[in-house]
Motif scaffolding. Sequence first.
Motif, PDB file in Angstrom:
ATOM      1  N   PHE A 314      27.664  44.214 -70.057  1.00 40.87           N
ATOM      2  CA  PHE A 314      26.270  43.810 -70.176  1.00 40.87           C
ATOM      3  C   PHE A 314      25.323  44.928 -69.766  1.00 40.87           C
ATOM      4  CE2 PHE A 314      26.805  43.061 -65.664  1.00 40.87           C
ATOM      5  CZ  PHE A 314      25.536  43.211 -65.104  1.00 40.87           C
ATOM      6  N   ASN A 315      24.246  45.025 -70.476  1.00 39.86           N
ATOM      7  CA  ASN A 315      23.042  45.740 -70.061  1.00 39.86           C
ATOM      8  C   ASN A 315      21.881  44.820 -70.433  1.00 39.86           C
ATOM      9  OD1 ASN A 315      23.156  46.194 -72.869  1.00 39.86           O
ATOM     10  ND2 ASN A 315      23.726  48.333 -72.610  1.00 39.86           N
ATOM     11  N   HIS A 316      21.113  45.140 -71.482  1.00 35.51           N
ATOM     12  CA  HIS A 316      20.147  44.182 -72.003  1.00 35.51           C
ATOM     13  C   HIS A 316      20.753  43.353 -73.134  1.00 35.51           C
ATOM     14  CE1 HIS A 316      19.784  48.022 -74.082  1.00 35.51           C
ATOM     15  NE2 HIS A 316      19.599  47.298 -75.172  1.00 35.51           N
ATOM     16  N   GLN A 317      22.003  43.702 -73.496  1.00 35.05           N
ATOM     17  CA  GLN A 317      22.778  42.949 -74.469  1.00 35.05           C
ATOM     18  C   GLN A 317      24.116  42.569 -73.865  1.00 35.05           C
ATOM     19  OE1 GLN A 317      22.735  45.636 -78.016  1.00 35.05           O
ATOM     20  NE2 GLN A 317      22.095  43.791 -79.119  1.00 35.05           N
ATOM     21  N   ILE A 318      24.711  41.511 -74.408  1.00 35.52           N
ATOM     22  CA  ILE A 318      26.026  41.059 -73.953  1.00 35.52           C
ATOM     23  C   ILE A 318      27.051  41.381 -75.027  1.00 35.52           C
ATOM     24  CG2 ILE A 318      27.394  39.085 -73.191  1.00 35.52           C
ATOM     25  CD1 ILE A 318      25.090  39.731 -71.324  1.00 35.52           C
ATOM     26  N   ALA A 366      19.076  48.263 -69.793  1.00 32.43           N
ATOM     27  CA  ALA A 366      18.637  47.572 -68.582  1.00 32.43           C
ATOM     28  C   ALA A 366      19.777  46.782 -67.938  1.00 32.43           C
ATOM     29  CB  ALA A 366      17.467  46.641 -68.926  1.00 32.43           C
ATOM     30  N   THR A 367      19.470  46.145 -66.796  1.00 30.13           N
ATOM     31  CA  THR A 367      20.471  45.399 -66.018  1.00 30.13           C
ATOM     32  C   THR A 367      20.123  43.921 -66.053  1.00 30.13           C
ATOM     33  OG1 THR A 367      20.644  47.328 -64.554  1.00 30.13           O
ATOM     34  CG2 THR A 367      21.696  45.298 -63.812  1.00 30.13           C
ATOM     35  N   ARG A 368      20.524  43.221 -67.113  1.00 28.56           N
ATOM     36  CA  ARG A 368      20.204  41.798 -67.255  1.00 28.56           C
ATOM     37  C   ARG A 368      21.329  40.949 -66.652  1.00 28.56           C
ATOM     38  NH1 ARG A 368      16.246  40.101 -70.703  1.00 28.56           N
ATOM     39  NH2 ARG A 368      16.661  38.133 -69.598  1.00 28.56           N
ATOM     40  N   THR A 369      21.421  41.005 -65.342  1.00 27.09           N
ATOM     41  CA  THR A 369      22.436  40.210 -64.643  1.00 27.09           C
ATOM     42  C   THR A 369      22.240  38.723 -64.901  1.00 27.09           C
ATOM     43  OG1 THR A 369      22.191  41.885 -62.903  1.00 27.09           O
ATOM     44  CG2 THR A 369      23.629  40.023 -62.432  1.00 27.09           C
ATOM     45  N   ASP A 370      20.993  38.316 -65.095  1.00 26.70           N
ATOM     46  CA  ASP A 370      20.726  36.908 -65.361  1.00 26.70           C
ATOM     47  C   ASP A 370      21.369  36.442 -66.667  1.00 26.70           C
ATOM     48  OD1 ASP A 370      18.880  38.712 -66.553  1.00 26.70           O
ATOM     49  OD2 ASP A 370      17.525  37.054 -67.037  1.00 26.70           O
ATOM     50  N   THR A 389      28.373  45.257 -60.654  1.00 27.87           N
ATOM     51  CA  THR A 389      27.043  45.742 -61.013  1.00 27.87           C
ATOM     52  C   THR A 389      26.617  46.823 -60.032  1.00 27.87           C
ATOM     53  OG1 THR A 389      24.762  45.071 -61.479  1.00 27.87           O
ATOM     54  CG2 THR A 389      25.854  43.977 -59.638  1.00 27.87           C
ATOM     55  N   ASP A 390      25.649  47.636 -60.466  1.00 28.66           N
ATOM     56  CA  ASP A 390      25.229  48.739 -59.594  1.00 28.66           C
ATOM     57  C   ASP A 390      23.727  48.766 -59.355  1.00 28.66           C
ATOM     58  OD1 ASP A 390      24.238  49.682 -62.039  1.00 28.66           O
ATOM     59  OD2 ASP A 390      24.571  51.772 -61.455  1.00 28.66           O
ATOM     60  N   GLY A 391      23.038  47.687 -59.706  1.00 28.65           N
ATOM     61  CA  GLY A 391      21.597  47.719 -59.489  1.00 28.65           C
ATOM     62  C   GLY A 391      20.980  46.338 -59.497  1.00 28.65           C
ATOM     63  N   GLU A 392      19.748  46.261 -59.005  1.00 34.31           N
ATOM     64  CA  GLU A 392      19.056  44.985 -59.022  1.00 34.31           C
ATOM     65  C   GLU A 392      18.696  44.615 -60.455  1.00 34.31           C
ATOM     66  OE1 GLU A 392      14.952  45.044 -57.467  1.00 34.31           O
ATOM     67  OE2 GLU A 392      15.292  47.181 -57.122  1.00 34.31           O
ATOM     68  N   PRO A 393      18.616  43.335 -60.770  1.00 35.54           N
ATOM     69  CA  PRO A 393      18.318  42.915 -62.144  1.00 35.54           C
ATOM     70  C   PRO A 393      16.955  43.428 -62.613  1.00 35.54           C
ATOM     71  CG  PRO A 393      19.117  41.073 -60.819  1.00 35.54           C
ATOM     72  CD  PRO A 393      18.851  42.201 -59.874  1.00 35.54           C
ATOM     73  N   ARG A 394      16.943  43.954 -63.842  1.00 36.64           N
ATOM     74  CA  ARG A 394      15.705  44.416 -64.475  1.00 36.64           C
ATOM     75  C   ARG A 394      15.766  44.116 -65.966  1.00 36.64           C
ATOM     76  NH1 ARG A 394      12.311  48.087 -61.747  1.00 36.64           N
ATOM     77  NH2 ARG A 394      13.055  48.659 -59.676  1.00 36.64           N
ATOM     78  N   ASN A 398      11.874  47.460 -67.795  1.00 35.50           N
ATOM     79  CA  ASN A 398      12.100  47.949 -66.427  1.00 35.50           C
ATOM     80  C   ASN A 398      11.355  47.126 -65.385  1.00 35.50           C
ATOM     81  OD1 ASN A 398      13.579  49.720 -64.800  1.00 35.50           O
ATOM     82  ND2 ASN A 398      11.792  51.028 -64.474  1.00 35.50           N
ATOM     83  N   GLN A 399      11.028  45.867 -65.733  1.00 37.52           N
ATOM     84  CA  GLN A 399      10.408  44.964 -64.769  1.00 37.52           C
ATOM     85  C   GLN A 399      11.491  44.257 -63.954  1.00 37.52           C
ATOM     86  OE1 GLN A 399       6.923  44.779 -64.410  1.00 37.52           O
ATOM     87  NE2 GLN A 399       7.133  46.539 -65.774  1.00 37.52           N
ATOM     88  N   LYS A 400      11.253  44.123 -62.658  1.00 35.12           N
ATOM     89  CA  LYS A 400      12.238  43.487 -61.789  1.00 35.12           C
ATOM     90  C   LYS A 400      12.402  42.005 -62.139  1.00 35.12           C
ATOM     91  CE  LYS A 400      11.559  46.502 -57.771  1.00 35.12           C
ATOM     92  NZ  LYS A 400      11.217  46.545 -56.330  1.00 35.12           N
ATOM     93  N   ILE A 401      13.642  41.545 -62.056  1.00 37.85           N
ATOM     94  CA  ILE A 401      13.959  40.124 -62.203  1.00 37.85           C
ATOM     95  C   ILE A 401      14.372  39.616 -60.826  1.00 37.85           C
ATOM     96  CG2 ILE A 401      15.504  38.436 -63.286  1.00 37.85           C
ATOM     97  CD1 ILE A 401      15.768  40.428 -65.620  1.00 37.85           C
ATOM     98  N   ALA A 402      13.734  38.583 -60.351  1.00 40.05           N
ATOM     99  CA  ALA A 402      14.013  38.086 -58.999  1.00 40.05           C
ATOM    100  C   ALA A 402      15.480  37.681 -58.866  1.00 40.05           C
ATOM    101  CB  ALA A 402      13.115  36.895 -58.691  1.00 40.05           C
ATOM    102  N   PRO A 403      16.186  38.173 -57.846  1.00 40.44           N
ATOM    103  CA  PRO A 403      17.587  37.777 -57.642  1.00 40.44           C
ATOM    104  C   PRO A 403      17.755  36.266 -57.526  1.00 40.44           C
ATOM    105  CG  PRO A 403      17.038  39.645 -56.244  1.00 40.44           C
ATOM    106  CD  PRO A 403      15.758  39.191 -56.865  1.00 40.44           C
ATOM    107  N   GLU A 404      16.707  35.571 -57.040  1.00 42.24           N
ATOM    108  CA  GLU A 404      16.792  34.109 -56.909  1.00 42.24           C
ATOM    109  C   GLU A 404      17.025  33.434 -58.251  1.00 42.24           C
ATOM    110  OE1 GLU A 404      14.419  36.025 -55.592  1.00 42.24           O
ATOM    111  OE2 GLU A 404      15.071  35.907 -53.481  1.00 42.24           O
ATOM    112  N   ILE A 405      16.560  34.061 -59.332  1.00 48.42           N
ATOM    113  CA  ILE A 405      16.796  33.493 -60.667  1.00 48.42           C
ATOM    114  C   ILE A 405      18.283  33.485 -60.972  1.00 48.42           C
ATOM    115  CG2 ILE A 405      16.446  33.881 -63.142  1.00 48.42           C
ATOM    116  CD1 ILE A 405      13.645  34.916 -62.477  1.00 48.42           C
ATOM    117  N   VAL A 406      18.959  34.596 -60.669  1.00 48.62           N
ATOM    118  CA  VAL A 406      20.410  34.693 -60.906  1.00 48.62           C
ATOM    119  C   VAL A 406      21.156  33.661 -60.062  1.00 48.62           C
ATOM    120  CG1 VAL A 406      22.423  36.223 -60.801  1.00 48.62           C
ATOM    121  CG2 VAL A 406      20.167  37.152 -61.434  1.00 48.62           C
TER     122      VAL A 406
END
Length: 452
Positions: A314-318, A366-370, A389-394, A398-406
Motif C-alpha cells: 500500500f501507498n495511496h493505492q492498494i 503517500a502512506t494511506r494506512t487507513d 509501516t514507516d510513517g504516520e498516515p498521510r 501530503n496532508q496528515k490523517i489522524a491516527p485515531e481514524i485508523v
Amino acid sequence: MAAIFPPALGAEDPEGGWKSAESALRKAILSKNFEVAQRLVGELADTDDVRGYRLILKYAVGGHSYDLDRLAGRKLVAVESANVRKEVFSAVSRGRNAKAKIVLLAVLRRWRDDPLAMKTLHAELRNPRKEVVFATIRLIRELDSPELSMDALIDELGRRERRPHDRIYFDLQRTLEDLSGYKFPVAADWRNYWKGRKGGKKPVPKNTGESRTVLFKRPTFFSVTVDSDRVLFIIDVSDSMKIPDTVIQKPRRPVEEPGRKGRTVVVKPDGASGSEKVPVPKSKLVPRITRVKHELLKTLAGLPTHVRFGIMKFNHQIGFFGSAPPPLPERDKPIQHAAAPALLQASKANKQKAYDWVRTLKPSGATRTDLAVTRIFGMPEIDTIYLLTDGEPRDEKNQKIAPEIVLTIARIQNRFRKARIHTIGFSQAGHTMQKLCRDLAGQNDGKCVLLD
C-alpha cells in the motif's frame, strides 16, 4: 415518548403487557433507533423479571450497536438470579449468533465464581466459529486463573494437536504458558504437569535427549512469530521507504582452528604476533524497502505448506500478490485499487511466485494506512495480520490523517472478527508512527516491534 415500564415494578407485568414491550424493543432495533432501544433495555432490566431479560437476550444483544451491547452486558453482569443466569447460559450454548455469543462470553467472565458460568465459557473452546474461540481464549487469559481453566485448555489442546497447527492451537499453547509460567510441547506433558501441580509437586525438568516430540522452528517476521495458518503481510511501499537507515551488522564468528572441529581460535589483542583484529560490529546504510524485502523473503521461505498466505502493498493505492495491478491514477479521477484475491497455499510454486513479486516492490506515493486497514476486513479468511509501516498516515496531498481514524476503523471492523494485528515500524520514523503501531497492536491482541 412515555416510559413503557413504570420504575421498580418488581415482578409485575409492564404497562401494556409483555407483547407490547417486545414489539416496542423490536421496532426500535429494526429502525436503528438505538437511543430508544437503550432506554427500553434499562426499563426491562428494572422489572427484575426473567421475561424482561429474555427480551434483552433475544433482541438487544447481537452487535446492533456498541453502546446497546455494553448496556445490555452491564445489566446482565449485575444479575444474581439463578433463573436469569440460566437464560444466559442457554443463549450462549444454543444460540447461533456469533456476535451475541461474544458479547455474552464477556458477561460469563465476570461470573467467575459461578461454576456453571465457567463450564459454559469453557465449552465455547469447541465452537465451530473461530472468532468465538478466539474471544473465549482471550477471556480465559484475562481471567488469569489456572485453577479455573487449565483442565479445559489442556483437553482442547489435546483434541487439536493432531491437526495442522492453526492460530487456535498456538493461542491455546500461549495461554497455558501465560497461566503456568511453564512451557511444554504436547498436551500429555501439560496434563502430567498439571496433575503434579494439583498434588503439590513441582514439574521435573524433562531430559530433552529422550523426548520423541519433534518441534519445528516457526518462521518469524522481524522477530514476531507466525502463529497462524491464515496470514496476511501488509507492506508500506510509500515514498519514505526509500530512506536508508543505519543497520548494525553482527560480526562473523571467528574461524575454527584447522583440524580441530568445534574449537575456535582465541583472538589476541591487535598488534600481538600472529594475531587477528577483534571483529567489531559494522554499520551499513540500507534502504528500508530493501531491508523489508529481505526479511519477508526469509519469512515466506519458512512457511509450512498447510499455511495460506497473502501479501498486500500500500501507498495511496492498494495492491495484492496474486491480483492484477491497479491502473495508474489519473488526474481528476478516483483512485482505483486492486481486487483482493483469495489466500494461497504456501506451496513451493506459490512461494516462488511470491518471491518474484516481492522483489518488484518499489517505493512511491503517500502512506494511506487507513485504506490498508479498511481492506483487511474484506478478506474473510484472514485471522492474523503483520502490518509494516514507516510513517504516520498521510494522503496524496501530503496532508496528515489522524491516527485515531485508523484505530477507529480497526476497532469497529474487528470488534467481532477478532483478527490479531501485529505491527512493525521504524524507530527513526517519529513518535506519531510509533504510537500508532503500539496502539493498533495493543487494541488487537498483537505485538509491536520498532526497528532500530
